[in-house]
Design an enzyme around this catalytic site. Structure first.
Site, PDB file in Angstrom:
ATOM      1  N   TYR A 107       0.848  -1.201   0.000  1.00 52.22           N
ATOM      2  CA  TYR A 107       0.000   0.000   0.000  1.00 52.22           C
ATOM      3  C   TYR A 107       0.877   1.242   0.000  1.00 52.22           C
ATOM      4  CZ  TYR A 107      -3.641  -3.286   1.271  1.00 52.22           C
ATOM      5  OH  TYR A 107      -4.513  -4.349   1.267  1.00 52.22           O
ATOM      6  N   SER A 108       0.482   2.231  -0.806  1.00 56.68           N
ATOM      7  CA  SER A 108       1.219   3.496  -0.847  1.00 56.68           C
ATOM      8  C   SER A 108       0.985   4.281   0.426  1.00 56.68           C
ATOM      9  CB  SER A 108       0.720   4.365  -2.004  1.00 56.68           C
ATOM     10  OG  SER A 108       1.280   3.948  -3.186  1.00 56.68           O
ATOM     11  N   CYS A 148      -0.676   7.857 -10.866  1.00 58.56           N
ATOM     12  CA  CYS A 148      -0.926   6.698  -9.995  1.00 58.56           C
ATOM     13  C   CYS A 148      -2.410   6.342 -10.012  1.00 58.56           C
ATOM     14  CB  CYS A 148      -0.484   7.012  -8.557  1.00 58.56           C
ATOM     15  SG  CYS A 148      -0.508   5.574  -7.480  1.00 58.56           S
ATOM     16  N   GLU A 192       2.883   4.743 -11.478  1.00 62.09           N
ATOM     17  CA  GLU A 192       2.569   3.540 -10.692  1.00 62.09           C
ATOM     18  C   GLU A 192       1.114   3.221 -10.943  1.00 62.09           C
ATOM     19  OE1 GLU A 192       5.319   3.644  -6.839  1.00 62.09           O
ATOM     20  OE2 GLU A 192       3.171   3.498  -6.359  1.00 62.09           O
ATOM     21  N   TYR A 223      -1.997   0.008 -11.574  1.00 63.03           N
ATOM     22  CA  TYR A 223      -2.298  -1.388 -11.202  1.00 63.03           C
ATOM     23  C   TYR A 223      -3.618  -1.824 -11.782  1.00 63.03           C
ATOM     24  CZ  TYR A 223      -4.006   1.888  -7.675  1.00 63.03           C
ATOM     25  OH  TYR A 223      -4.545   2.988  -7.046  1.00 63.03           O
TER      26      TYR A 223
END
Ligand code: A2P
Length: 416
Positions: free
Chosen positions: A206-207, A374, A414, A416
């Site tokens: 987790y960021s 992100c 980043e 996902y």
């Protein structure tokens, strides 16, 4: 003893250490020849495909990728065996051969290996780099085998009561155990219990959503932005093990944490540097950390602009919507894209980027501006297309500009 005839039959097999690997998919994504694959448990390297180009080695956040064994090619470790490993196999006497002076898996000399590495990284526009003024990050202080125990000091729902997504702001305190993090880094959380095969759950990353001095300044704590996963990528009902565990945490609960991870998605620190942030959903976590860092230093009048593009279904689904509205307009230029407002056309972040083409182009071509993306994978292509069009309209070639941005540590993605 290392006569060529003796080790001509020895190959260097590239492996991934399952004890250290955090399953972040970076290696599989970066491998130019699809030599890396994974199942629900392990990431593994295909012996017959890997050419030892090493493109995957520098980006690996933990170093798990840099694992090697000397093997006889006919007795190499097959994929199905690697997928079952919890630890790497012991070294054998074959590993005593000096493979840098002997044979390698693909039969290259060391000089050839180096050449391939450089070509491979150049193909990706150069290795990822942090901004020159970024603070030096600590990484891998705590591995899955040696996690640190944190205590939950807060857990708040960020999305509106009637929102379809359940996103939480969770604060973890490390007490007297060192856990230094920078904005843009991630941490790992190991859910308790075991999986369907009776093995301990793997960590999830987790960021960090808080600035370096902590969510509560000068206490040893970090905040996370976590969305409860209730369906899989195909929209079928699926209960995410880690996200449900984290979203249900109560004050005082103890959590096993690894990391920190990440050494390039970091913010510039030099006064006057500007930041363009593009995110969807929980991709807002690192943007919130950077914005909060700058907000707390606003009184220093260090200059530099903040430009934010943030996409969500509705205002109620947008984490940090309330606090964002309170930030001064001359501190941050906020552009919110809502995709599911009744009676409104669908809007994505890339649509707003096009609307703000002049400012976006100015920042893309300003050496003191840094760009961060992100969130959803699908957004990445749309944003890049918008950048390409904006550059073209201004007589600039995006494909020539992008490697320059990477080489200057100015472009960070980043998804996902
Ligand atoms: P959509 O309404 O089309 O799903 P989520 O809530 O699923 O985390 O998504 C965050 C936001 O990102 C939503 O507004 C979602 O829109 C939007 N989104 C989905 N796909 C893309 C894409 N390809 N590019 C940009 N934004 C996207």
């Amino acid at each position: 003893m290392n006569a060529p005839t003796e080790h001509a039959a020895i190959a260097r097999q590239h492996l991934i250490d399952p004890e250290i690997c955090i399953r972040c998919n970076t290696c599989e994504e970066i491998c130019p020849i699809d030599a890396i694959t994974h199942d629900s448990r392990n990431y593994v390297v295909k012996f017959d495909v890997c050419n030892g180009c090493l493109a995957c080695v520098p980006p690996c956040p933990t170093g798990a990728i840099d694992s090697w064994r000397n093997v006889e090619p006919v007795r190499h470790y097959p994929i199905d065996e690697q997928l079952k490993w919890d630890v790497l196999p012991d070294t054998t006497e074959l590993d005593n051969f000096d493979a840098t002076t002997g044979a390698t898996g693909a039969g290259e000399t060391p000089a050839e290996v180096k050449e391939i590495t450089e070509v491979a990284t150049a193909g990706h526009g150069g290795p990822a780099l942090a901004p020159w003024s970024a603070a030096h990050p600590y990484v891998n202080l705590y591995s899955p085998a040696t996690p640190v125990t944190a205590t939950v000091t807060g857990n708040f729902r960020l999305t509106a009561d009637d929102a379809s997504s359940d996103i939480h702001h969770v604060v973890l305190d490390f007490g007297a155990t060192p856990f230094p993090v920078l904005e843009g880094q991630s941490i790992g959380i190991i859910p308790p219990g075991t999986d369907a095969n009776g093995k301990p759950h793997l960590l999830r990353m987790y960021s960090v959503a808080s600035p370096r001095e902590g969510e509560r300044p000068h206490y040893n704590n970090v905040a996370l932005t976590v969305k409860r996963v209730t369906e899989d990528h195909e929209g079928r009902p699926a209960k995410g093990v880690a996200s449900n565990y984290v979203c249900d945490l109560k004050k005082g609960d103890k959590v096993q944490v690894t990391g920190p991870y990440g050494s390039t998605f970091l913010m510039p620190n030099n006064p006057g540097s500007s930041i363009m942030m593009i995110c969807t959903g929980t991709g807002s976590a690192p943007m919130r950390a950077m914005t909060e860092r700058r907000r707390r230093r606003m009184h220093l009048k260090e200059g530099g602009e903040l430009l934010l593009f943030f996409g969500a279904r509705t205002p109620g689904e947008l984490p940090y919507f309330g606090p964002l509205q309170k930030l001064p307009k001359d501190f941050i230029d906020i552009n919110l894209a809502f995709s599911r407002l009744p009676d409104q056309p669908k809007q994505y972040v890339q649509d707003l980027i096009r609307e703000r083409a002049d400012k976006v182009f100015r920042m893309l071509t300003d050496d003191n501006s840094y760009i961060y993306i992100c969130g959803l994978k699908g957004m990445e292509a749309g944003v890049i297309e918008a950048f390409r069009d904006i550059c073209r309209a201004n007589g600039t070639d995006w494909d020539a500009l992008r490697p320059q941005l990477l080489a200057k540590g100015r472009f960070h993605i980043e998804t996902y």
